[in-house]
Design an enzyme around this catalytic site. Structure first.
Site, short mmCIF file in Angstrom:
data_model
loop_
_atom_site.label_atom_id
_atom_site.label_comp_id
_atom_site.label_asym_id
_atom_site.label_seq_id
_atom_site.Cartn_x
_atom_site.Cartn_y
_atom_site.Cartn_z
N GLY A 1 -8.83 -2.89 -6.58
CA GLY A 1 -9.45 -3.80 -5.61
C GLY A 1 -9.47 -3.19 -4.23
O GLY A 1 -9.01 -2.06 -4.04
N LYS B 1 -17.04 3.72 -6.61
CA LYS B 1 -17.23 3.34 -5.20
C LYS B 1 -16.79 4.48 -4.28
O LYS B 1 -17.26 4.61 -3.16
CB LYS B 1 -16.54 2.02 -4.87
CG LYS B 1 -15.02 1.99 -5.07
CD LYS B 1 -14.23 2.46 -3.90
CE LYS B 1 -12.79 2.79 -4.27
NZ LYS B 1 -11.96 3.23 -3.18
N ARG C 1 -10.52 8.12 3.00
CA ARG C 1 -10.66 9.60 3.05
C ARG C 1 -12.02 10.01 2.51
O ARG C 1 -12.56 11.03 2.89
CB ARG C 1 -9.65 10.27 2.12
CG ARG C 1 -8.22 10.03 2.34
CD ARG C 1 -7.75 9.06 1.30
NE ARG C 1 -6.35 8.75 1.49
CZ ARG C 1 -5.41 9.04 0.60
NH1 ARG C 1 -5.71 9.65 -0.51
NH2 ARG C 1 -4.16 8.70 0.84
N1 NAD Z 1 -4.36 5.25 -0.67
C1 NAD Z 1 -4.85 4.07 -1.02
O1 NAD Z 1 -5.01 3.19 -0.18
C2 NAD Z 1 -5.18 3.79 -2.45
C3 NAD Z 1 -5.47 2.48 -2.83
C4 NAD Z 1 -5.78 2.19 -4.15
C5 NAD Z 1 -5.79 3.21 -5.08
N2 NAD Z 1 -5.51 4.49 -4.70
C6 NAD Z 1 -5.53 5.53 -5.74
O2 NAD Z 1 -4.19 5.93 -6.02
C7 NAD Z 1 -4.18 7.30 -6.44
C8 NAD Z 1 -3.16 8.04 -5.60
O3 NAD Z 1 -3.66 8.06 -4.27
P1 NAD Z 1 -2.73 8.11 -2.98
O4 NAD Z 1 -3.53 7.59 -1.87
O5 NAD Z 1 -1.43 7.46 -3.26
O6 NAD Z 1 -2.54 9.69 -2.83
P2 NAD Z 1 -1.99 10.55 -1.59
O7 NAD Z 1 -3.08 11.48 -1.19
O8 NAD Z 1 -1.39 9.67 -0.54
O9 NAD Z 1 -0.83 11.39 -2.24
C9 NAD Z 1 -1.06 12.22 -3.34
C10 NAD Z 1 0.24 12.29 -4.10
O10 NAD Z 1 0.00 13.01 -5.31
C11 NAD Z 1 1.07 13.90 -5.52
N3 NAD Z 1 0.67 14.98 -6.39
C12 NAD Z 1 -0.02 16.11 -6.10
N4 NAD Z 1 -0.16 16.86 -7.19
C13 NAD Z 1 0.44 16.21 -8.20
C14 NAD Z 1 0.64 16.49 -9.56
N5 NAD Z 1 0.17 17.60 -10.12
N6 NAD Z 1 1.33 15.59 -10.30
C15 NAD Z 1 1.80 14.45 -9.76
N7 NAD Z 1 1.65 14.13 -8.46
C16 NAD Z 1 0.97 15.00 -7.70
C17 NAD Z 1 1.44 14.33 -4.13
O11 NAD Z 1 2.74 14.85 -4.14
C18 NAD Z 1 1.33 13.02 -3.36
O12 NAD Z 1 2.52 12.29 -3.45
C19 NAD Z 1 -5.61 7.81 -6.28
O13 NAD Z 1 -6.26 7.78 -7.53
C20 NAD Z 1 -6.25 6.80 -5.34
O14 NAD Z 1 -7.65 6.68 -5.53
C21 NAD Z 1 -5.20 4.80 -3.41
#
Ligand code: NAD
Length: 332
Positions: free
Chosen positions: A130, A185, A249
């Site tokens: 969401g 999206k 991002r």
């Molecule tokens: N940031 C948001 O607001 C948000 C909201 C909803 C969903 N998401 C989704 O959640 C997922 C994670 O996004 P995020 O924003 O938390 O990422 P982020 O960019 O904040 O952090 C990425 C994380 O991935 C880790 N990572 C890198 N390589 C890795 C590997 N090989 N194995 C395991 N971990 C690894 C890094 O250490 C880091 O902790 C994405 O699919 C994103 O679309 C993000």
């Protein structure tokens, strides 16, 4: 309830904080083991600087931290979901329920994230998605998400675990539609950023978002989703938040590309996971495979992977042949 959040990026951290605040016993697994000491002592994570890690939250770098957990939230970037799930699988309890929150489509297999989680763990999976920027969720800013699963009881289990006075969780049986909306999206947000970077206006973005939703619905229907899901939080809701906010991002990367940076330079400058970049390639391949008309996805692919000029690609999109807005508008 004992819960593990696997992934300590911005989103995993925000969800772990909220689950702690809901009274659950939470362990957050991190890939970045070098940050464990800092997170344990300073109770902050550089991935989410405005979030405070509650004292009771455990931090671990070991996959066995998921054992004994009824709910395991998989919150890693899409490219790492398979390897991480393979790592936790042997440690999962027999009745564990997995929650998939990553937004993407696996490269090569073209599987949705919940399918990858299910393949690797053999457990039931609920999709939680969401319009939810981690930065806002960490601050208790009112937010709505949807827990989607064919099995209503499991969707409601996840609803109960996450729901609070400021985090409202709806349920839905349409995991396919919810997940496709979430993944695609990001592509549309990247494109919205490109149009901003090119100096186009609100009209352009509104057209792009609306037509983008049409493409998401077309692909969803081809994969068995409910067409109406695009009108919900996982579809139009997430599209609005991602296309209009500087927290995104994907949008920020798009702006840099529109301003003339290469896709690689833009990814580097944004410095965090830009899921829309990967999702573009998978969505392009899915559209081709299923013979679904997705001109915006094709345009994004041309800019990101074929080195085409963004302005020329937008011009070509606008010059496509004339057509009615809706394929089933009722005209013969
Ligand atoms: N940031 C948001 O607001 C948000 C909201 C909803 C969903 N998401 C989704 O959640 C997922 C994670 O996004 P995020 O924003 O938390 O990422 P982020 O960019 O904040 O952090 C990425 C994380 O991935 C880790 N990572 C890198 N390589 C890795 C590997 N090989 N194995 C395991 N971990 C690894 C890094 O250490 C880091 O902790 C994405 O699919 C994103 O679309 C993000």
């Amino acid at each position: 309830m004992k819960v593990a959040v696997v992934g300590s990026g911005a989103w995993g951290t925000a969800l772990a904080i909220r689950l702690c605040n809901n009274g659950h016993t939470v362990t957050m697994w991190t890939f970045e083991t070098e940050l464990i000491d800092r997170m344990r002592t300073q109770r902050t994570n550089p991935r989410l600087p405005n979030g405070v890690l509650p004292e009771q939250m455990q931090i671990s770098g070991d996959f066995d931290c998921v054992s004994g957990c009824k709910i395991v939230v998989v919150a890693c970037p899409s490219f790492s979901i398979r390897s991480v799930c393979r790592g936790i699988a042997p440690h999962l309890d027999a009745d564990a329920v997995l929650v998939s929150v990553a937004k993407g489509i696996e490269e090569g297999s073209l599987l949705r994230m919940s399918q990858v989680v299910q393949q690797e763990t053999g457990k039931p999976v609920v999709v939680l998605t969401g319009p939810s920027h981690a930065e806002e969720v960490a601050l208790d800013i009112p937010t709505g998400c949807v827990a989607a699963c064919e099995d209503r009881k499991l969707a409601e289990l996840v609803q109960d675990a996450f729901m609070s006075d400021t985090l409202r969780i709806y349920t839905s049986p349409d995991a396919v539609g919810a997940e496709l909306g979430a993944a695609l999206k990001n592509v549309i947000a990247l494109c919205a950023g490109v149009t901003d970077g090119l100096g186009y206006g609100d009209n352009t973005k509104a057209m792009l978002m609306t037509r983008g939703l049409t493409e998401i619905a077309r692909l969803g229907v081809a994969l068995g989703a409910n067409k109406d899901t695009v009108a919900g939080l996982s579809g139009v809701g997430d599209l609005i938040v991602t296309c209009t906010s500087m927290h995104s991002r994907n949008r920020r990367a798009g702006i840099l590309i529109g301003q003339g940076k290469s896709p690689e330079q833009a990814m580097e400058e944004v410095g965090a996971v830009v899921e829309g970049y990967y999702a573009t390639k998978s969505a392009y391949q899915m559209a081709k495979k299923l013979n679904v008309e997705m001109p915006i996805i094709q345009a994004a692919y041309a800019v990101l992977y074929e080195g085409k000029e963004a302005a020329q690609v937008v011009a070509a999109l606008l010059q496509r042949s004339k057509k009615p807005e809706s394929e089933d508008c009722g005209w013969q």
